[in-house]
Design an enzyme around this catalytic site. Sequence first.
Site, PDB file in Angstrom:
ATOM      1  N   CYS A 115      40.237  -6.858  -9.046  1.00 15.60           N
ATOM      2  CA  CYS A 115      40.047  -6.455 -10.441  1.00 15.60           C
ATOM      3  C   CYS A 115      41.199  -7.001 -11.288  1.00 15.60           C
ATOM      4  O   CYS A 115      42.165  -6.294 -11.567  1.00 15.60           O
ATOM      5  CB  CYS A 115      39.967  -4.937 -10.544  1.00 15.60           C
ATOM      6  SG  CYS A 115      39.547  -4.389 -12.210  1.00 15.60           S
ATOM      7  N   THR A 369      27.001  17.298 -19.438  1.00 23.02           N
ATOM      8  CA  THR A 369      25.581  17.110 -19.745  1.00 23.02           C
ATOM      9  C   THR A 369      25.357  17.376 -21.227  1.00 23.02           C
ATOM     10  O   THR A 369      26.089  18.144 -21.834  1.00 23.02           O
ATOM     11  CB  THR A 369      24.679  18.056 -18.916  1.00 23.02           C
ATOM     12  OG1 THR A 369      23.315  17.792 -19.246  1.00 23.02           O
ATOM     13  CG2 THR A 369      24.979  19.524 -19.180  1.00 23.02           C
ATOM     14  N   TYR A 370      24.374  16.688 -21.770  1.00 23.05           N
ATOM     15  CA  TYR A 370      23.974  16.945 -23.161  1.00 23.05           C
ATOM     16  C   TYR A 370      22.543  17.495 -23.138  1.00 23.05           C
ATOM     17  O   TYR A 370      21.887  17.554 -24.163  1.00 23.05           O
ATOM     18  CB  TYR A 370      24.051  15.643 -23.973  1.00 23.05           C
ATOM     19  CG  TYR A 370      25.422  15.005 -23.885  1.00 23.05           C
ATOM     20  CD1 TYR A 370      26.478  15.448 -24.693  1.00 23.05           C
ATOM     21  CD2 TYR A 370      25.695  13.990 -22.968  1.00 23.05           C
ATOM     22  CE1 TYR A 370      27.746  14.887 -24.593  1.00 23.05           C
ATOM     23  CE2 TYR A 370      26.955  13.425 -22.859  1.00 23.05           C
ATOM     24  CZ  TYR A 370      27.983  13.878 -23.672  1.00 23.05           C
ATOM     25  OH  TYR A 370      29.243  13.329 -23.567  1.00 23.05           O
ATOM     26  N   ASN A 371      22.077  17.827 -21.909  1.00 28.07           N
ATOM     27  CA  ASN A 371      20.711  18.320 -21.709  1.00 28.07           C
ATOM     28  C   ASN A 371      19.658  17.370 -22.269  1.00 28.07           C
ATOM     29  O   ASN A 371      18.650  17.793 -22.824  1.00 28.07           O
ATOM     30  CB  ASN A 371      20.549  19.728 -22.315  1.00 28.07           C
ATOM     31  CG  ASN A 371      21.448  20.714 -21.609  1.00 28.07           C
ATOM     32  OD1 ASN A 371      21.419  20.824 -20.391  1.00 28.07           O
ATOM     33  ND2 ASN A 371      22.299  21.395 -22.366  1.00 28.07           N
ATOM     34  N   THR A 372      19.932  16.077 -22.121  1.00 30.36           N
ATOM     35  CA  THR A 372      18.945  15.089 -22.562  1.00 30.36           C
ATOM     36  C   THR A 372      18.710  14.097 -21.431  1.00 30.36           C
ATOM     37  O   THR A 372      19.568  13.913 -20.575  1.00 30.36           O
ATOM     38  CB  THR A 372      19.454  14.291 -23.784  1.00 30.36           C
ATOM     39  OG1 THR A 372      20.699  13.688 -23.432  1.00 30.36           O
ATOM     40  CG2 THR A 372      19.647  15.172 -25.000  1.00 30.36           C
ATOM     41  N   GLU A 446      24.217   7.051 -21.345  1.00 32.53           N
ATOM     42  CA  GLU A 446      23.819   7.728 -20.102  1.00 32.53           C
ATOM     43  C   GLU A 446      24.236   6.896 -18.887  1.00 32.53           C
ATOM     44  O   GLU A 446      24.618   7.434 -17.848  1.00 32.53           O
ATOM     45  CB  GLU A 446      22.300   7.977 -20.100  1.00 32.53           C
ATOM     46  CG  GLU A 446      21.899   9.018 -21.142  1.00 32.53           C
ATOM     47  CD  GLU A 446      20.395   9.168 -21.315  1.00 32.53           C
ATOM     48  OE1 GLU A 446      19.893  10.293 -21.178  1.00 32.53           O
ATOM     49  OE2 GLU A 446      19.708   8.165 -21.589  1.00 32.53           O
TER      50      GLU A 446
END
Length: 475
Positions: A115, A369-372, A446
Amino acid sequence: SFIPPALRRAEGQKRSRQSDFGVRIPRPLGNGPSRFIPEKEILQVSKVDPRTQSIFEDAFAALGRLDNISLVMGFHPQYLESFLRTQHYLLQMDGPLSLHYRHYIGIMAAARHQCSYLVNLHVNDFLQVGGDSKWLNGLDGAPQKLQALGELNKILAHRPWLLTKAHIEHLLKAEEHSWSLAELIHAVVLLTHYHSLASFTFGCGITPEIHSDGGHTFRPPSLSQYCVCDIANGNGHGHLEERRGNHQVSEVSGEVEVLMERMKQLQECRDEEEASQEEMATRFEREKTESMLVATAEDEECVPSRDVSRHFEDPSYGYKDFSRRGEHVPTFRVQDYSWEDHGYSLVNRLYPDVGQLLDEKFQMAYNLTYNTMAMHKDVDTTMLRRAIWNYIHCMFGIRYDDYDYGEINQLLDRSFKVYIKTMVCSPEKTTKRMYESFWRQFQHSEKVHVNLLLMEARMQAELLYALRAITRYMT
């Protein structure tokens, strides 16, 4: 990238004047912080969110720079804050190791995965804190004590299950070159931090900043949009999205719905009946064996440049060798040694506050989480996040007794598994094609979240093996 328009115009005028005088003007090689994610999406994030803006400002004040890793992590400001706090503590606050040792260990760890982005960053930092430039000629130019870390670096990066208390003893009982326990814990945390950060760097296609090696060119813009090396790496389709157009949408529409339906069915099965302990153990072994057979990126050989390879020994040693020979990876049972019950307290005892910082960072990545999911709202993604985390630990032979490994095959498809395995085990082979081929209906934010999960799960897996070996040495 955060230059006000007026300044940018002035800069442009200055450049054109300089080019009139025959001064060679560097031009950025890439557009924006990532080769995989459109620049405008990354820059929008920082404009909209005042919290992200203030985190960026703090990072800039502390380091005098805002690197591209932070810009991409800015999709998830809560996580970024935790990450920067931990990294700042490891590199700059009081601790067992001197500052130049810390940066040198960062160089050694990042070099294991070729890297060069991270290697170059820490070469500069190493020199800034007064490090001896002779050490940078190669590992053999560094002190004996750091050279002795080479074996630990190699095993942790590629096959951590092979680590034994004998490796630890070798470092702690090397007479005048001995490591203390506290120093070793600091070194182990740095090694695992930079191995996993190399995964994130390749997994998100992070590009070097314009002032860094590989971040600029003096050639005028060519007619075609990309260089040959990009095409060779499968990165030559910047306009693939537009070209694929409607065809792609129809091909993958329903991908998200299928995944959501599977989650629902698994939840229902879970509520109806639970598999026996023997069946759960069998499913784990099956998944572990299968994960060994998932091929990483077209399995091409990556030859490390001399620039990077001089910072470590045995460049041919990697993750892939054992799977080809069908070696057995022993199972590490979490109820015998876990981060929560064992690792955390050991780190905190020998390197105060670091256990706490790491714990918060692991929790943050795991519970974020964004619950999507893509275009859907109010979705509970717990099952999916757990499947991703446990799949990575499964590749490292780590088993959770209370988890049904049958769920992994239901939730993670083949292209996603190839991406995960490459990014976690041989990150230098990750290509844009692989990044684009999984979860095609999902947003870039995401996918960055997935990369955070992969990075933290990998770091915790390596730490578990190292800390278990240290515990065995101590008892």
